[in-house]
Design an enzyme around this catalytic site. Sequence first.
Site, PDB file in Angstrom:
ATOM      1  N   LEU A  65       0.687  -1.200   0.264  1.00 12.08           N
ATOM      2  CA  LEU A  65       0.228  -0.153   0.052  1.00 12.08           C
ATOM      3  C   LEU A  65       0.765   1.276   0.086  1.00 12.08           C
ATOM      4  O   LEU A  65       1.707   1.366   0.242  1.00 12.08           O
ATOM      5  CB  LEU A  65      -0.939   0.191   1.196  1.00 12.08           C
ATOM      6  CG  LEU A  65      -1.995  -1.237   1.169  1.00 12.08           C
ATOM      7  CD1 LEU A  65      -2.512  -1.468   2.526  1.00 12.08           C
ATOM      8  CD2 LEU A  65      -3.124  -1.039   0.280  1.00 12.08           C
ATOM      9  N   PRO A  66       0.273   2.583  -0.188  1.00  9.20           N
ATOM     10  CA  PRO A  66       0.963   3.675  -0.414  1.00  9.20           C
ATOM     11  C   PRO A  66       1.942   4.182   0.885  1.00  9.20           C
ATOM     12  O   PRO A  66       3.193   4.336   0.714  1.00  9.20           O
ATOM     13  CB  PRO A  66       0.103   4.655  -0.769  1.00  9.20           C
ATOM     14  CG  PRO A  66      -1.268   3.963  -1.322  1.00  9.20           C
ATOM     15  CD  PRO A  66      -1.047   2.634  -0.588  1.00  9.20           C
ATOM     16  N   THR A  94       6.341   0.599   1.724  1.00 11.00           N
ATOM     17  CA  THR A  94       7.282   1.433   2.697  1.00 11.00           C
ATOM     18  C   THR A  94       6.745   2.415   3.370  1.00 11.00           C
ATOM     19  O   THR A  94       5.930   3.050   2.882  1.00 11.00           O
ATOM     20  CB  THR A  94       8.192   2.150   1.566  1.00 11.00           C
ATOM     21  OG1 THR A  94       9.019   1.388   0.608  1.00 11.00           O
ATOM     22  CG2 THR A  94       9.295   2.945   2.233  1.00 11.00           C
ATOM     23  N   LYS A 171      15.507  -0.102   5.372  1.00 10.45           N
ATOM     24  CA  LYS A 171      14.874   0.405   3.854  1.00 10.45           C
ATOM     25  C   LYS A 171      15.353   1.994   3.772  1.00 10.45           C
ATOM     26  O   LYS A 171      16.072   2.364   2.987  1.00 10.45           O
ATOM     27  CB  LYS A 171      13.603   0.075   3.719  1.00 10.45           C
ATOM     28  CG  LYS A 171      12.867   0.912   2.772  1.00 10.45           C
ATOM     29  CD  LYS A 171      13.065   0.075   1.325  1.00 10.45           C
ATOM     30  CE  LYS A 171      12.198   1.300   0.249  1.00 10.45           C
ATOM     31  NZ  LYS A 171      12.485   0.897  -0.980  1.00 10.45           N
ATOM     32  N   LYS A 246       9.741  10.626  -0.840  1.00  7.94           N
ATOM     33  CA  LYS A 246       8.941  10.126   0.134  1.00  7.94           C
ATOM     34  C   LYS A 246       9.858   9.128   1.397  1.00  7.94           C
ATOM     35  O   LYS A 246       9.704   9.488   2.362  1.00  7.94           O
ATOM     36  CB  LYS A 246       7.931   9.110  -0.322  1.00  7.94           C
ATOM     37  CG  LYS A 246       7.301   8.246   0.829  1.00  7.94           C
ATOM     38  CD  LYS A 246       6.552   7.089   0.116  1.00  7.94           C
ATOM     39  CE  LYS A 246       6.179   5.971   1.308  1.00  7.94           C
ATOM     40  NZ  LYS A 246       5.527   4.768   0.504  1.00  7.94           N
TER      41      LYS A 246
HETATM   42  P1  NAD Z   1       0.730   2.377  -6.147  1.00 11.40           P
HETATM   43  O1  NAD Z   1      -0.154   3.689  -5.812  1.00 11.40           O
HETATM   44  O2  NAD Z   1       0.981   2.220  -7.731  1.00 11.40           O
HETATM   45  O3  NAD Z   1      -0.192   1.184  -5.461  1.00 11.40           O
HETATM   46  C1  NAD Z   1      -0.700   1.198  -4.463  1.00 11.40           C
HETATM   47  C2  NAD Z   1      -2.145   0.558  -4.458  1.00 11.40           C
HETATM   48  O4  NAD Z   1      -2.582   0.510  -3.276  1.00 11.40           O
HETATM   49  C3  NAD Z   1      -3.223   1.392  -5.452  1.00 11.40           C
HETATM   50  O5  NAD Z   1      -3.639   0.305  -6.498  1.00 11.40           O
HETATM   51  C4  NAD Z   1      -4.273   1.642  -4.685  1.00 11.40           C
HETATM   52  O6  NAD Z   1      -5.664   1.692  -5.131  1.00 11.40           O
HETATM   53  C5  NAD Z   1      -4.179   0.639  -3.472  1.00 11.40           C
HETATM   54  N1  NAD Z   1      -4.901   0.913  -2.226  1.00 11.40           N
HETATM   55  C6  NAD Z   1      -4.656   2.091  -1.596  1.00 11.40           C
HETATM   56  N2  NAD Z   1      -5.306   2.109  -0.398  1.00 11.40           N
HETATM   57  C7  NAD Z   1      -6.056   0.790  -0.364  1.00 11.40           C
HETATM   58  C8  NAD Z   1      -7.060   0.304   0.295  1.00 11.40           C
HETATM   59  N3  NAD Z   1      -7.396   0.791   1.527  1.00 11.40           N
HETATM   60  N4  NAD Z   1      -7.106  -1.120   0.297  1.00 11.40           N
HETATM   61  C9  NAD Z   1      -6.862  -1.768  -0.929  1.00 11.40           C
HETATM   62  N5  NAD Z   1      -6.092  -0.973  -1.840  1.00 11.40           N
HETATM   63  C10 NAD Z   1      -5.441   0.305  -1.774  1.00 11.40           C
HETATM   64  O7  NAD Z   1       2.054   2.323  -5.432  1.00 11.40           O
HETATM   65  P2  NAD Z   1       3.354   1.297  -5.714  1.00 11.40           P
HETATM   66  O8  NAD Z   1       4.335   2.058  -6.557  1.00 11.40           O
HETATM   67  O9  NAD Z   1       2.840  -0.108  -5.996  1.00 11.40           O
HETATM   68  O10 NAD Z   1       3.904   1.375  -4.227  1.00 11.40           O
HETATM   69  C11 NAD Z   1       3.499   0.623  -3.191  1.00 11.40           C
HETATM   70  C12 NAD Z   1       4.436   0.746  -1.906  1.00 11.40           C
HETATM   71  O11 NAD Z   1       5.774   0.034  -2.550  1.00 11.40           O
HETATM   72  C13 NAD Z   1       4.801   1.986  -1.472  1.00 11.40           C
HETATM   73  O12 NAD Z   1       4.857   2.061  -0.245  1.00 11.40           O
HETATM   74  C14 NAD Z   1       6.078   2.389  -2.155  1.00 11.40           C
HETATM   75  O13 NAD Z   1       6.670   3.405  -1.406  1.00 11.40           O
HETATM   76  C15 NAD Z   1       6.661   1.029  -2.132  1.00 11.40           C
HETATM   77  N6  NAD Z   1       7.823   0.951  -3.243  1.00 11.40           N
HETATM   78  C16 NAD Z   1       7.366   1.190  -4.779  1.00 11.40           C
HETATM   79  C17 NAD Z   1       8.589   1.180  -5.431  1.00 11.40           C
HETATM   80  C18 NAD Z   1       8.182   1.658  -6.810  1.00 11.40           C
HETATM   81  O14 NAD Z   1       9.303   1.698  -7.975  1.00 11.40           O
HETATM   82  N7  NAD Z   1       7.246   1.915  -7.174  1.00 11.40           N
HETATM   83  C19 NAD Z   1       9.919   0.613  -5.252  1.00 11.40           C
HETATM   84  C20 NAD Z   1      10.029   0.137  -3.874  1.00 11.40           C
HETATM   85  C21 NAD Z   1       9.024   0.302  -2.965  1.00 11.40           C
END
Ligand code: NAD
Length: 299
Positions: A65-66, A94, A171, A246
């Site tokens: 999740l975000p 994260t 991390k 972030k």
């Molecule tokens: P994203 O915004 O693409 O995905 C998050 C998903 O969570 C969305 O589809 C959203 O609809 C869903 N969501 C939000 N609240 C919700 C709820 N209450 N119930 C169900 N679904 C819900 O983000 P992402 O890029 O996939 O990143 C996710 C996590 O991974 C973050 O914490 C980010 O910091 C971490 N991260 C991302 C990357 C990257 O390169 N994108 C790399 C390392 C870590």
Amino acid sequence: MQTIAFIGLGNMGGGMAANQVKAGRTVRAFDLSADALIRAKDAGCTACGSAAEAVQGADAVITMLPAGKHVRSVYASDILPNAKVGALLVDCSTIDVESARAVATLAQEAGKGFRPADAPVSGGTAAADAGTLAFMVGCAEADFADVESVLEPMSRVTIHAGTSGAGQAAKICNNMLLGISMIGTCEAFALAERLGLDAPKFYDISSQSSGQNWSMTSYCPVEGVGPESPADRNFDGGFATDMMLKDLRLAKEAAISSGGVTPLGGQAEALYAALSEAGLGGKDFSAIMEMLKRGTVKP
Ligand code: NAD
């Protein structure tokens, strides 16, 4: 066969859930986004109508999740009241160390034998799709082997960092160092250019001298220098500036709450905030090179 509940099927979670399916596991998936849920269904997941429904009967619950507030809310209202007794609860988002520790405590106090773990990842969407993420895990020693096995279809390496919150701590400390080292590398290349030094020549020298670091030798921020990197494609793809921002903000919060002092982490945060405000938040974090070369960032 293991049943996995997967909540959060965005840029990262979508590919990660698909890799669980490829490993032959039953994946009960939920996301607030209907589009994300359709993509997960196409990848072989069972689409569920809510997070509460998804966790029912699952051996392990994975969240991607975000931010901390989303994780706290889904844990309190959906996961803890509905997950099966003894389930592994693995949060791969994260988030701040405090939230990670808070949800782990709630899980332990729920009286259902839950086994919580924070397991943030290193690696972006390409690694999520390919199943080659690096996981750093905070959990009880006794639970680590099971956590590692749950993460296996999505991972290149999984390391036990310590107890609850230790994965998130690893991390953000790693990414703070990465943000700082990238800026240092960019500053050195920008100054070298101003001093009339050829960038490939400076790379040859510094990559074999004491300035050598990962941002230089694996992810060089200069076009045409070092191995292929986002600098070779106008800073598109890679690790977005806004994601780095972030993580630097999480590092600052953690420093404040623990009484730590991170002056360079704070400077890095300010520089990435300026890059984001300049409209480049979606570009790779090595795009800070452009600001430094133009001299639009002052020390
Ligand atoms: P994203 O915004 O693409 O995905 C998050 C998903 O969570 C969305 O589809 C959203 O609809 C869903 N969501 C939000 N609240 C919700 C709820 N209450 N119930 C169900 N679904 C819900 O983000 P992402 O890029 O996939 O990143 C996710 C996590 O991974 C973050 O914490 C980010 O910091 C971490 N991260 C991302 C990357 C990257 O390169 N994108 C790399 C390392 C870590």
